[in-house]
Scaffold this active site. Sequence first.
Site, PDB file in Angstrom:
ATOM      1  N   THR A  81       0.784  -1.078  -0.059  1.00 20.11           N
ATOM      2  CA  THR A  81       0.148   0.133   0.094  1.00 20.11           C
ATOM      3  C   THR A  81       1.015   1.437  -0.607  1.00 20.11           C
ATOM      4  O   THR A  81       2.039   1.515   0.315  1.00 20.11           O
ATOM      5  CB  THR A  81      -1.151   0.085   1.045  1.00 20.11           C
ATOM      6  OG1 THR A  81      -1.295   1.326   1.598  1.00 20.11           O
ATOM      7  CG2 THR A  81      -0.091  -0.329   2.575  1.00 20.11           C
TER       8      THR A  81
ATOM      9  N   TYR B 296      -1.786   0.379   9.900  1.00 15.76           N
ATOM     10  CA  TYR B 296      -1.358  -0.155   8.752  1.00 15.76           C
ATOM     11  C   TYR B 296      -0.209  -0.107   8.171  1.00 15.76           C
ATOM     12  O   TYR B 296      -0.190  -1.956   7.333  1.00 15.76           O
ATOM     13  CB  TYR B 296      -2.790   0.008   8.222  1.00 15.76           C
ATOM     14  CG  TYR B 296      -3.237  -0.411   7.552  1.00 15.76           C
ATOM     15  CD1 TYR B 296      -3.607  -1.891   6.973  1.00 15.76           C
ATOM     16  CD2 TYR B 296      -3.200   0.167   6.338  1.00 15.76           C
ATOM     17  CE1 TYR B 296      -3.640  -1.628   5.434  1.00 15.76           C
ATOM     18  CE2 TYR B 296      -3.283   0.134   4.861  1.00 15.76           C
ATOM     19  CZ  TYR B 296      -4.046  -1.831   3.958  1.00 15.76           C
ATOM     20  OH  TYR B 296      -3.697  -1.914   2.877  1.00 15.76           O
TER      21      TYR B 296
HETATM   22  N1  NAD Z   1      -8.164  -1.604  -0.233  1.00 12.54           N
HETATM   23  C1  NAD Z   1      -7.562  -0.601  -1.022  1.00 12.54           C
HETATM   24  O1  NAD Z   1      -7.444   0.980  -1.838  1.00 12.54           O
HETATM   25  C2  NAD Z   1      -6.552  -0.803  -0.580  1.00 12.54           C
HETATM   26  C3  NAD Z   1      -5.277  -0.094  -0.647  1.00 12.54           C
HETATM   27  C4  NAD Z   1      -4.213  -0.793  -0.657  1.00 12.54           C
HETATM   28  C5  NAD Z   1      -4.174  -1.692  -0.561  1.00 12.54           C
HETATM   29  N2  NAD Z   1      -4.838  -2.764  -0.161  1.00 12.54           N
HETATM   30  C6  NAD Z   1      -5.012  -3.955   0.313  1.00 12.54           C
HETATM   31  O2  NAD Z   1      -5.568  -4.727  -0.632  1.00 12.54           O
HETATM   32  C7  NAD Z   1      -5.566  -6.158   0.015  1.00 12.54           C
HETATM   33  C8  NAD Z   1      -7.040  -6.397  -0.157  1.00 12.54           C
HETATM   34  O3  NAD Z   1      -7.559  -5.263   0.868  1.00 12.54           O
HETATM   35  P1  NAD Z   1      -9.722  -4.889   0.146  1.00 12.54           P
HETATM   36  O4  NAD Z   1      -9.213  -4.007  -0.234  1.00 12.54           O
HETATM   37  O5  NAD Z   1      -9.828  -6.469  -0.858  1.00 12.54           O
HETATM   38  O6  NAD Z   1     -10.069  -6.671   1.746  1.00 12.54           O
HETATM   39  P2  NAD Z   1     -11.065  -6.934   1.331  1.00 12.54           P
HETATM   40  O7  NAD Z   1     -11.518  -6.593   3.027  1.00 12.54           O
HETATM   41  O8  NAD Z   1     -12.306  -6.597   0.759  1.00 12.54           O
HETATM   42  O9  NAD Z   1     -10.205  -8.394   1.722  1.00 12.54           O
HETATM   43  C9  NAD Z   1      -9.941  -8.535   2.334  1.00 12.54           C
HETATM   44  C10 NAD Z   1     -10.098 -10.357   2.168  1.00 12.54           C
HETATM   45  O10 NAD Z   1      -8.817 -11.206   3.024  1.00 12.54           O
HETATM   46  C11 NAD Z   1      -9.993 -12.102   3.871  1.00 12.54           C
HETATM   47  N3  NAD Z   1      -9.743 -12.336   5.211  1.00 12.54           N
HETATM   48  C12 NAD Z   1      -9.079 -10.578   6.153  1.00 12.54           C
HETATM   49  N4  NAD Z   1      -8.061 -11.728   7.067  1.00 12.54           N
HETATM   50  C13 NAD Z   1      -8.346 -13.737   6.859  1.00 12.54           C
HETATM   51  C14 NAD Z   1      -6.972 -14.369   7.088  1.00 12.54           C
HETATM   52  N5  NAD Z   1      -6.136 -14.308   8.516  1.00 12.54           N
HETATM   53  N6  NAD Z   1      -7.542 -15.866   5.918  1.00 12.54           N
HETATM   54  C15 NAD Z   1      -8.529 -15.660   5.467  1.00 12.54           C
HETATM   55  N7  NAD Z   1      -8.992 -15.017   4.857  1.00 12.54           N
HETATM   56  C16 NAD Z   1      -8.925 -13.225   5.495  1.00 12.54           C
HETATM   57  C17 NAD Z   1     -11.273 -10.922   3.792  1.00 12.54           C
HETATM   58  O11 NAD Z   1     -12.431 -12.380   4.167  1.00 12.54           O
HETATM   59  C18 NAD Z   1     -11.115 -10.660   2.634  1.00 12.54           C
HETATM   60  O12 NAD Z   1     -12.294 -11.274   1.937  1.00 12.54           O
HETATM   61  C19 NAD Z   1      -5.379  -5.935   1.718  1.00 12.54           C
HETATM   62  O13 NAD Z   1      -3.972  -6.442   2.002  1.00 12.54           O
HETATM   63  C20 NAD Z   1      -5.464  -4.434   1.448  1.00 12.54           C
HETATM   64  O14 NAD Z   1      -4.217  -4.394   2.716  1.00 12.54           O
HETATM   65  C21 NAD Z   1      -6.122  -2.266  -0.477  1.00 12.54           C
END
Ligand code: NAD
Length: 337
Positions: free
Chosen positions: A120, A144
Site C-alpha cells: 500500500t 496499518y
Molecule cells: N482497498 C484499497 O484501496 C487497498 C489499498 C492498498 C492496499 N490494499 C490491500 O489489498 C488487500 C485486499 O484489500 P480489499 O480492499 O480487497 O479488502 P477486503 O476486506 O475486501 O478483502 C480482504 C479479504 O481477506 C479475507 N481475510 C482477512 N483476513 C484473513 C485471514 N486471516 N485468513 C483468510 N482470509 C482473510 C477477508 O475475508 C476478505 O475477503 C489487503 O491486503 C489490503 O491491505 C487495499
Amino acid sequence: MSKVPVLVTGGAGYIGSHAVLALKDAGWPVTVIDNLVTGFRFAIPDGVAFYQGDIADQDLLARIIAEQNIGAIMHFAGSIIVPESVSDPLKYYHNNTAKTRSLIEAAVTGGVKHFIFSSTAATYGVPEVSPVTEDSAKQPINPYGMSKLMSEIMLADTARAHPLNFCVLRYFNVAGADPQARTGQSTAGATHLIKVAVEAALGKRESVGVFGTDFATPDGTGVRDYIHVSDLANAHVLALDALIADPARSLTMNCGYGRGFSVLEVLDAVDRVTNRKINRVLQGRRAGDPDSLISDNSRIKATLPWVPRYADLDTIIAHAIAWERKLTEIRGENSAG
Ligand SMILES: NC(=O)c1ccc[n+]([C@@H]2O[C@H](COP(=O)([O-])OP(=O)(O)OC[C@H]3O[C@@H](n4cnc5c(N)ncnc54)[C@H](O)[C@@H]3O)[C@@H](O)[C@H]2O)c1
C-alpha cells in the site's frame, strides 16, 4: 508462458475477487482461501476451488498447496481499516504481519516459488515529494502501513534465503468494479471515497463527508490517485508472468495512474455520471491525511506490458455504480437507485 496453479488469499474480498477473475479470464488455474471475515462467498466464481479457512492455518495451507499443486500465491488477505489499526494495533500486527509470516513459511515449506503481495501507499506515510517513487522514504504513520511494510521486509529476507521470488505491489486508491459487474466492492460501511459517494448518489447514505478544505491543492480538498480495480488485477497477472519468466528477479512497484483527482472533483464526477446531486458535508481534516498522494508509475510501466484500460474517472465511477445496483439486487436492499 507457462501457467501454474495460483492460490489467491482473500479471494472473496474486493481486490482479491477481481484478481481471481483476471487470472481465470487469462486461463490460470485458481484456488481461493478466505475466512470470509470481510469477504463474500458470492464473489468467488464457479470453477474456482474454495477453501474457507485462515491463512495462518499451516495444516490447511500444506493441504491446499499439495492438493492443488500450487506454484504461486497472490496474497490479498488482511485487515484494511486505517483508523481501526490505530485503536487496535495488535489486531493489525497479528492479521497482517504475523499471519503473513505464517503464510510465507507455508509457501517455503510447500515449495511455492512465486509470491505476490498486496502492499500500500500507506508504507510511505506522508511523502515529502509527490509523485511518489518506490525509493521514497518508507515512514508509515499508522500501524496499518507499518504492518504492511514489515511484511514486505519479511518477504525480501525470505526470498534471499530460499528459492522464492516475489512482487510487492503498492496500491494507491483502489476504486471501481469489474466492467461486467461480476464482482465489486461489497463491504458494508466501507470508507473508500468513490464507494461512499456512489452509495450516497443511490440513496443509501444521506451525505458524504469532505474531510479538509484547506489543503495545498487547487480546490483545497485532498488529491488522490484512483486506480481501477480491474487494471490493478491485471497488473498482478502480468507481474506473475514476470516472476515466472525470471525466477532470479523480485520486484517492488507502485500501482497507480500517476495523476490525481480532488475529493470535490470525484464528487462532481459522481453527480455528472448519475445526474444527481450528492449532499456534501464539509468537515475538518483527519489526522495524517497528506495534501496529495500520487504515484510515480514509471517503474511498473517500464517493467510490465501494463496498459491501463479504465483510467478515465467517469468510467471508474460508472462501473462502481453498476456494481452498487447489482449489489442492491443481490441483497434485496431498499434503495432509491
Ligand atoms: N482497498 C484499497 O484501496 C487497498 C489499498 C492498498 C492496499 N490494499 C490491500 O489489498 C488487500 C485486499 O484489500 P480489499 O480492499 O480487497 O479488502 P477486503 O476486506 O475486501 O478483502 C480482504 C479479504 O481477506 C479475507 N481475510 C482477512 N483476513 C484473513 C485471514 N486471516 N485468513 C483468510 N482470509 C482473510 C477477508 O475475508 C476478505 O475477503 C489487503 O491486503 C489490503 O491491505 C487495499
